[in-house]
Design a protein around this motif. Structure first.
Motif, PDB file in Angstrom:
ATOM      1  N   LYS A   1       0.826  -1.205   0.000  1.00 46.30           N
ATOM      2  CA  LYS A   1       0.000   0.000   0.000  1.00 46.30           C
ATOM      3  C   LYS A   1       0.858   1.252   0.000  1.00 46.30           C
ATOM      4  N   ALA A   2       1.925   1.254   0.784  1.00 47.64           N
ATOM      5  CA  ALA A   2       2.833   2.400   0.798  1.00 47.64           C
ATOM      6  C   ALA A   2       3.452   2.599  -0.571  1.00 47.64           C
ATOM      7  N   ASP A   3       3.856   1.497  -1.199  1.00 45.57           N
ATOM      8  CA  ASP A   3       4.482   1.587  -2.522  1.00 45.57           C
ATOM      9  C   ASP A   3       3.482   2.083  -3.565  1.00 45.57           C
ATOM     10  N   GLU A   4       2.215   1.694  -3.414  1.00 46.23           N
ATOM     11  CA  GLU A   4       1.182   2.141  -4.352  1.00 46.23           C
ATOM     12  C   GLU A   4       1.059   3.655  -4.350  1.00 46.23           C
ATOM     13  N   VAL A   5       1.072   4.249  -3.152  1.00 44.58           N
ATOM     14  CA  VAL A   5       0.970   5.705  -3.052  1.00 44.58           C
ATOM     15  C   VAL A   5       2.204   6.367  -3.648  1.00 44.58           C
ATOM     16  N   ARG A   6       3.373   5.857  -3.324  1.00 44.70           N
ATOM     17  CA  ARG A   6       4.609   6.475  -3.809  1.00 44.70           C
ATOM     18  C   ARG A   6       4.761   6.323  -5.321  1.00 44.70           C
TER      19      ARG A   6
ATOM     20  N   ARG B   1       3.723  11.027 -11.480  1.00 46.29           N
ATOM     21  CA  ARG B   1       3.513  12.466 -11.660  1.00 46.29           C
ATOM     22  C   ARG B   1       4.819  13.168 -11.999  1.00 46.29           C
ATOM     23  N   GLY B   2       5.950  12.494 -11.743  1.00 41.55           N
ATOM     24  CA  GLY B   2       7.246  13.093 -12.004  1.00 41.55           C
ATOM     25  C   GLY B   2       7.760  13.924 -10.852  1.00 41.55           C
ATOM     26  N   TYR B   3       7.164  13.750  -9.664  1.00 41.90           N
ATOM     27  CA  TYR B   3       7.619  14.501  -8.493  1.00 41.90           C
ATOM     28  C   TYR B   3       7.460  13.631  -7.264  1.00 41.90           C
ATOM     29  N   ASP B   4       8.566  13.181  -6.710  1.00 39.41           N
ATOM     30  CA  ASP B   4       8.513  12.321  -5.529  1.00 39.41           C
ATOM     31  C   ASP B   4       9.642  12.704  -4.588  1.00 39.41           C
ATOM     32  N   GLN B   5       9.292  13.397  -3.502  1.00 35.35           N
ATOM     33  CA  GLN B   5      10.273  13.810  -2.504  1.00 35.35           C
ATOM     34  C   GLN B   5      10.220  12.916  -1.267  1.00 35.35           C
ATOM     35  N   THR B   6       9.445  11.842  -1.339  1.00 30.53           N
ATOM     36  CA  THR B   6       9.292  10.981  -0.167  1.00 30.53           C
ATOM     37  C   THR B   6      10.560  10.170   0.080  1.00 30.53           C
ATOM     38  N   GLU B   7      10.676   9.714   1.320  1.00 29.16           N
ATOM     39  CA  GLU B   7      11.850   8.946   1.731  1.00 29.16           C
ATOM     40  C   GLU B   7      11.392   7.763   2.573  1.00 29.16           C
ATOM     41  N   ALA B   8      11.715   6.554   2.125  1.00 27.92           N
ATOM     42  CA  ALA B   8      11.319   5.357   2.847  1.00 27.92           C
ATOM     43  C   ALA B   8      11.946   5.332   4.237  1.00 27.92           C
ATOM     44  N   MET B   9      11.185   4.814   5.218  1.00 29.89           N
ATOM     45  CA  MET B   9      11.668   4.714   6.592  1.00 29.89           C
ATOM     46  C   MET B   9      11.402   3.315   7.118  1.00 29.89           C
ATOM     47  N   GLU B  10      12.381   2.739   7.776  1.00 31.15           N
ATOM     48  CA  GLU B  10      12.172   1.482   8.457  1.00 31.15           C
ATOM     49  C   GLU B  10      11.282   1.726   9.676  1.00 31.15           C
ATOM     50  N   LEU B  11      10.334   0.816   9.929  1.00 40.05           N
ATOM     51  CA  LEU B  11       9.428   1.023  11.055  1.00 40.05           C
ATOM     52  C   LEU B  11      10.179   1.177  12.374  1.00 40.05           C
ATOM     53  N   GLY B  12      11.251   0.445  12.537  1.00 37.32           N
ATOM     54  CA  GLY B  12      12.034   0.547  13.756  1.00 37.32           C
ATOM     55  C   GLY B  12      12.762   1.870  13.898  1.00 37.32           C
ATOM     56  N   GLU B  13      12.847   2.607  12.803  1.00 31.38           N
ATOM     57  CA  GLU B  13      13.556   3.882  12.813  1.00 31.38           C
ATOM     58  C   GLU B  13      12.621   5.070  12.966  1.00 31.38           C
ATOM     59  N   LEU B  14      11.332   4.820  13.181  1.00 31.01           N
ATOM     60  CA  LEU B  14      10.367   5.918  13.235  1.00 31.01           C
ATOM     61  C   LEU B  14      10.779   6.977  14.248  1.00 31.01           C
ATOM     62  N   GLU B  15      11.084   6.542  15.454  1.00 29.57           N
ATOM     63  CA  GLU B  15      11.457   7.521  16.473  1.00 29.57           C
ATOM     64  C   GLU B  15      12.951   7.817  16.446  1.00 29.57           C
TER      65      GLU B  15
ATOM     66  N   GLY C   1       3.194  -2.466   7.862  1.00 32.31           N
ATOM     67  CA  GLY C   1       4.030  -2.906   6.761  1.00 32.31           C
ATOM     68  C   GLY C   1       5.181  -2.014   6.392  1.00 32.31           C
ATOM     69  N   ASP C   2       4.964  -0.715   6.294  1.00 29.84           N
ATOM     70  CA  ASP C   2       6.018   0.170   5.800  1.00 29.84           C
ATOM     71  C   ASP C   2       5.674   1.598   6.173  1.00 29.84           C
ATOM     72  N   ALA C   3       6.658   2.465   6.026  1.00 35.13           N
ATOM     73  CA  ALA C   3       6.449   3.882   6.343  1.00 35.13           C
ATOM     74  C   ALA C   3       7.335   4.717   5.441  1.00 35.13           C
ATOM     75  N   TYR C   4       6.974   5.991   5.292  1.00 34.17           N
ATOM     76  CA  TYR C   4       7.838   6.918   4.571  1.00 34.17           C
ATOM     77  C   TYR C   4       7.611   8.332   5.081  1.00 34.17           C
ATOM     78  N   TRP C   5       8.560   9.184   4.771  1.00 31.22           N
ATOM     79  CA  TRP C   5       8.537  10.590   5.154  1.00 31.22           C
ATOM     80  C   TRP C   5       8.149  11.417   3.934  1.00 31.22           C
ATOM     81  N   ASN C   6       7.184  12.321   4.095  1.00 32.10           N
ATOM     82  CA  ASN C   6       6.789  13.226   3.012  1.00 32.10           C
ATOM     83  C   ASN C   6       6.971  14.662   3.488  1.00 32.10           C
ATOM     84  N   PRO C   7       7.969  15.376   2.980  1.00 31.15           N
ATOM     85  CA  PRO C   7       8.239  16.739   3.457  1.00 31.15           C
ATOM     86  C   PRO C   7       7.182  17.752   3.051  1.00 31.15           C
ATOM     87  N   ASP C   8       6.303  17.392   2.126  1.00 35.35           N
ATOM     88  CA  ASP C   8       5.319  18.352   1.617  1.00 35.35           C
ATOM     89  C   ASP C   8       4.013  18.367   2.401  1.00 35.35           C
TER      90      ASP C   8
END
Length: 435
Positions: free
Chosen positions: A100-105, A111-125, A143-150
């Motif tokens: 699901k995370a990959d589907e969004v990314r 769209r030609g614009y992706d500033q997201t950055e994958a994050m390991e769940l254990g690295e959230l904090e 399952g997965d997480a990512y950072w979206n600066p926008d």
């Protein structure tokens, strides 16, 4: 001779109603022909759109809503009426599955614009981006997480009031009172009767009434003897969700300065406190509910519960606290109680698409619908009304949008929540086990 501009009556001053009034004000030669009604002054507190904050993000697996969200973010960032209310602090998006995370990314990448950055769940904090809110977060089963600066959040109450002020400045008429009923003339909806006895008429009437739409339209459906599959309840349903608000301490405010918003899969969303917003808010997306009543004709519809939206059943609080303290933000919530609670009501569609169209029943000429925010509509305040204007003018918004926002001939009842608000009261009556 130019075509006469039709008079417009908008019922509801939430996201869709305010956005439509704003865009009509900017395009009408005579905006005084537009009237918007709501029971409360702007911003209307009962509306789903109005709160201390709402998340602004483009993270959708649907390219349609992703593109619309990016369009809206441009206005949130640059629009003179809105930019001061938007805090672009970034967002941590946690999903139930890697797919699901990959589907969004992938939508971003196409769209030609992706500033997201994958994050390991254990690295959230440990990443430092959670600013303490994510400490102790339970990631088992996720399952997965990512950072979206926008991503970020907006002061929804102030932004809504700003857009309404701009519409009124151009001449849109604002009426503050309760709508008692829709006025019907043979073959068309002619206007409304107000609680104070006045009658307002218009060439076109827009129901932007959110969770209150069924209660307004159902009596007219009874009068016309509308078939069950053709009633509004098959399209949208008044649905409730609860939010818990935690007042942060001065030291926490300093720590959480510019902390990101957090979308924790289907469990809910967290907006941390900041210098501009002293409350950390958690919205429970897992436990949604309806409030079914039986109309005089025997039809069942869901309506917002009477009484204060801050009167939340204890059993619902306990269920939400369980999610907060065991999964979403256990360390932050440890040893503290929520400052206050709120039930937010919105019109939810089975597919979570908008319902933005002319009513298909030819007996209801002049009636239009702009509802179905499904608890995700506020971010589109800047641009939803632009598309509603095309609907009013009989113009296409493009095949994809027209299809997504149309009245569905076979309304899918299975997509609506079924849990009743009253069930929480019944749970409170049961004896609680000794600890």
């Amino acid at each position: 001779m130019a075509d006469r501009e039709p008079t417009i009556l908008i019922i509801g001053a939430g996201t869709f109603g305010t956005s439509t009034a704003y865009h009509l004000a900017k395009t009408y030669n005579d905006p005084s022909k537009v009237t918007i009604i709501d029971r409360a002054p702007s911003p209307p507190k009962p509306a789903a759109s109005v709160d201390i904050n709402r998340i602004i993000r483009p993270d959708y697996p649907s390219a349609l809503y992703c593109n619309l969200a990016w369009e809206a973010i441009h206005s949130w960032f640059w629009g003179i009426e809105l930019q001061e209310f938007f805090k672009q602090v970034g967002g941590v998006m946690v999903y139930e599955s890697e797919a699901k995370a990959d589907e969004v990314r992938q939508v971003f990448k196409r769209r030609g614009y992706d500033q997201t950055e994958a994050m390991e769940l254990g690295e959230l904090e440990r990443s430092g981006r959670g600013k303490g809110v994510l400490e102790g977060t339970a990631t088992e089963g996720m399952g997965d997480a990512y950072w979206n600066p926008d991503a970020g959040w907006v002061n929804a109450a102030k932004a809504t009031a700003s857009y309404m002020h701009e519409a009124q400045k151009y001449g849109v008429q604002r009426v503050v009172t309760e709508v008692e009923e829709l006025l019907y003339e043979e073959g068309r909806v002619a206007g409304v009767k107000l609680a104070d006895g006045r009658k307002l008429t218009a060439d076109k009437v827009i129901l932007a009434s959110g969770a209150w739409t069924s209660s307004l339209l159902s009596p007219l459906e009874d009068h016309l003897n509308s078939a069950e599959p053709d009633r509004i309840e098959r399209q949208i349903r008044a649905t409730g969700a609860v939010s818990a608000y935690y007042r942060a301490t001065d030291s926490e405010i300093s720590q959480l300065h510019k902390a990101p918003v957090i979308v924790y899969g289907d469990l809910g969303q967290v907006i941390p406190a900041s210098a501009e917003n002293l409350m950390t808010k958690y919205t429970n997306s897992k436990t949604m509910f309806i409030n079914t009543v039986t109309t005089a004709s025997g039809h069942k519809i869901s309506v917002p519960a009477k009484g204060s939206q801050y009167d939340v059943p204890e059993a619902l609080k306990r269920e939400t606290e369980e999610l907060i303290t065991t999964k979403v933000m256990p360390q932050f919530a440890k040893g503290r109680e929520a400052d206050h609670w709120r039930i937010c009501w919105d019109a939810r569609t089975p597919t979570q698409d908008w319902l933005m169209c002319r009513h298909p029943d030819e007996r209801l000429g002049g009636l239009y619908l702009a509802v179905g925010g499904s608890f995700q509509g506020y971010k589109f305040l800047p641009n939803a009304g632009k598309y509603m204007l095309n609907v009013l003018n009989g113009k296409s918004n493009g095949e994809e949008k027209d299809r997504a926002w149309a009245w569905k001939k076979d309304g899918d009842e299975s997509g609506h929540p079924t849990r009743e608000l009253t069930s929480f009261d019944q749970e409170e009556e049961k004896p609680r086990a000794r600890l």
